[in-house]
Design a protein around this motif. Structure first.
Motif, PDB file in Angstrom:
ATOM      1  N   VAL A  10       0.829  -1.211   0.000  1.00 46.26           N
ATOM      2  CA  VAL A  10       0.000   0.000   0.000  1.00 46.26           C
ATOM      3  C   VAL A  10       0.863   1.260   0.000  1.00 46.26           C
ATOM      4  N   TRP A  11       1.923   1.273   0.779  1.00 45.56           N
ATOM      5  CA  TRP A  11       2.740   2.485   0.907  1.00 45.56           C
ATOM      6  C   TRP A  11       3.699   2.694  -0.257  1.00 45.56           C
ATOM      7  N   ASN A  12       4.185   1.600  -0.852  1.00 43.77           N
ATOM      8  CA  ASN A  12       5.226   1.726  -1.875  1.00 43.77           C
ATOM      9  C   ASN A  12       4.806   1.273  -3.265  1.00 43.77           C
ATOM     10  N   VAL A  13       4.235   0.082  -3.348  1.00 45.89           N
ATOM     11  CA  VAL A  13       3.970  -0.512  -4.655  1.00 45.89           C
ATOM     12  C   VAL A  13       2.775   0.139  -5.355  1.00 45.89           C
ATOM     13  N   LEU A  14       1.663   0.291  -4.662  1.00 47.09           N
ATOM     14  CA  LEU A  14       0.490   0.882  -5.317  1.00 47.09           C
ATOM     15  C   LEU A  14       0.756   2.302  -5.817  1.00 47.09           C
ATOM     16  N   PRO A  15       1.393   3.167  -5.032  1.00 51.75           N
ATOM     17  CA  PRO A  15       1.710   4.492  -5.583  1.00 51.75           C
ATOM     18  C   PRO A  15       2.623   4.411  -6.814  1.00 51.75           C
ATOM     19  N   ALA A  16       3.564   3.470  -6.805  1.00 50.44           N
ATOM     20  CA  ALA A  16       4.451   3.322  -7.957  1.00 50.44           C
ATOM     21  C   ALA A  16       3.689   2.821  -9.181  1.00 50.44           C
ATOM     22  N   ILE A  17       2.735   1.913  -8.971  1.00 51.48           N
ATOM     23  CA  ILE A  17       1.901   1.423 -10.070  1.00 51.48           C
ATOM     24  C   ILE A  17       1.072   2.578 -10.630  1.00 51.48           C
ATOM     25  N   ARG A  18       0.453   3.338  -9.755  1.00 53.80           N
ATOM     26  CA  ARG A  18      -0.349   4.487 -10.214  1.00 53.80           C
ATOM     27  C   ARG A  18       0.509   5.489 -10.968  1.00 53.80           C
ATOM     28  N   ALA A  19       1.706   5.757 -10.457  1.00 55.63           N
ATOM     29  CA  ALA A  19       2.612   6.691 -11.133  1.00 55.63           C
ATOM     30  C   ALA A  19       2.982   6.168 -12.515  1.00 55.63           C
ATOM     31  N   GLY A  52       6.736  13.173 -10.105  1.00 52.73           N
ATOM     32  CA  GLY A  52       7.626  12.429  -9.226  1.00 52.73           C
ATOM     33  C   GLY A  52       7.510  12.778  -7.755  1.00 52.73           C
ATOM     34  N   LYS A  53       6.477  13.496  -7.379  1.00 52.83           N
ATOM     35  CA  LYS A  53       6.279  13.809  -5.963  1.00 52.83           C
ATOM     36  C   LYS A  53       5.658  12.637  -5.208  1.00 52.83           C
ATOM     37  N   ARG A  54       5.029  11.733  -5.943  1.00 52.72           N
ATOM     38  CA  ARG A  54       4.454  10.511  -5.382  1.00 52.72           C
ATOM     39  C   ARG A  54       4.855   9.345  -6.261  1.00 52.72           C
ATOM     40  N   GLY A  55       4.987   8.179  -5.639  1.00 51.09           N
ATOM     41  CA  GLY A  55       5.152   6.944  -6.392  1.00 51.09           C
ATOM     42  C   GLY A  55       6.438   6.792  -7.159  1.00 51.09           C
ATOM     43  N   TYR A  56       7.498   7.445  -6.738  1.00 50.83           N
ATOM     44  CA  TYR A  56       8.748   7.438  -7.495  1.00 50.83           C
ATOM     45  C   TYR A  56       9.759   6.410  -6.987  1.00 50.83           C
ATOM     46  N   ARG A  57       9.445   5.667  -5.962  1.00 49.26           N
ATOM     47  CA  ARG A  57      10.435   4.802  -5.313  1.00 49.26           C
ATOM     48  C   ARG A  57      10.770   3.535  -6.088  1.00 49.26           C
ATOM     49  N   ILE A  58       9.873   3.080  -6.940  1.00 48.88           N
ATOM     50  CA  ILE A  58      10.079   1.822  -7.660  1.00 48.88           C
ATOM     51  C   ILE A  58       9.971   2.091  -9.158  1.00 48.88           C
ATOM     52  N   VAL A  59      10.938   1.579  -9.908  1.00 44.82           N
ATOM     53  CA  VAL A  59      10.901   1.676 -11.365  1.00 44.82           C
ATOM     54  C   VAL A  59      10.713   0.261 -11.901  1.00 44.82           C
ATOM     55  N   PHE A  60       9.687   0.085 -12.724  1.00 44.66           N
ATOM     56  CA  PHE A  60       9.370  -1.242 -13.231  1.00 44.66           C
ATOM     57  C   PHE A  60      10.054  -1.498 -14.566  1.00 44.66           C
ATOM     58  N   GLU A  96       5.874 -11.736  -8.047  1.00 47.56           N
ATOM     59  CA  GLU A  96       6.352 -12.969  -8.664  1.00 47.56           C
ATOM     60  C   GLU A  96       7.727 -12.793  -9.280  1.00 47.56           C
ATOM     61  N   GLU A  97       7.906 -11.681  -9.973  1.00 49.01           N
ATOM     62  CA  GLU A  97       9.173 -11.405 -10.642  1.00 49.01           C
ATOM     63  C   GLU A  97      10.199 -10.799  -9.687  1.00 49.01           C
ATOM     64  N   ASN A  98       9.824 -10.633  -8.431  1.00 52.54           N
ATOM     65  CA  ASN A  98      10.698 -10.087  -7.398  1.00 52.54           C
ATOM     66  C   ASN A  98      11.329  -8.763  -7.814  1.00 52.54           C
ATOM     67  N   GLN A  99      10.516  -7.874  -8.363  1.00 52.98           N
ATOM     68  CA  GLN A  99      11.013  -6.568  -8.799  1.00 52.98           C
ATOM     69  C   GLN A  99      11.087  -5.569  -7.653  1.00 52.98           C
ATOM     70  N   LEU A 100      10.880  -6.041  -6.436  1.00 52.24           N
ATOM     71  CA  LEU A 100      10.905  -5.127  -5.300  1.00 52.24           C
ATOM     72  C   LEU A 100      12.199  -5.230  -4.505  1.00 52.24           C
ATOM     73  N   GLY A 101      13.102  -6.068  -4.959  1.00 52.48           N
ATOM     74  CA  GLY A 101      14.381  -6.179  -4.274  1.00 52.48           C
ATOM     75  C   GLY A 101      14.245  -6.581  -2.819  1.00 52.48           C
TER      76      GLY A 101
END
Length: 108
Positions: A10-19, A52-60, A96-101
């Motif tokens: 909720v805190w990291n992945v969903l904002p990155a998906i939305r971004a 990039g003010k939200r959801g910038y922590r993960i690059v897919f 599944e692809e372990n893209q979250l390190g």
């Protein structure tokens, strides 16, 4: 302190998906206002994702990025009946692809 995997989602992945979806919609010519409507968000939230003010922590990458691009195109074409389930599928694909390190481990 132990954080549950769903908290991290909720805190990291969903904002990155939305971004990422907001960025993909922008690339295919969807306005900020239309992106907000398609994603059921405010235009200011879309603006924060795009700048990039939200959801910038993960690059897919790879297949996840391709899934995000497909979702954006489908949204633009009006071919998404259940946005929540599509986002859940992408989230499962990310894990599944372990893209979250390892950031979805239960201890952080």
């Amino acid at each position: 302190m132990m954080k549950l995997p769903c908290q991290l989602i909720v805190w990291n992945v969903l904002p990155a998906i939305r971004a990422a979806i907001a960025e993909e919609l922008n690339k295919i010519g969807v306005s900020q206002l239309e992106a907000a409507r398609l994603l059921d968000m405010t235009p200011s939230a879309i603006s924060q994702y795009r700048t990039g003010k939200r959801g910038y922590r993960i690059v897919f990458e790879g297949e996840v990025k391709a899934s995000l691009s497909r979702l954006a195109r489908d949204l633009k074409a009006g071919q998404v009946d259940d946005l929540a389930s599509r986002i859940c599928e992408i989230c499962a694909q990310i894990r599944e692809e372990n893209q979250l390190g390892g950031s979805c481990d239960t201890e952080t």
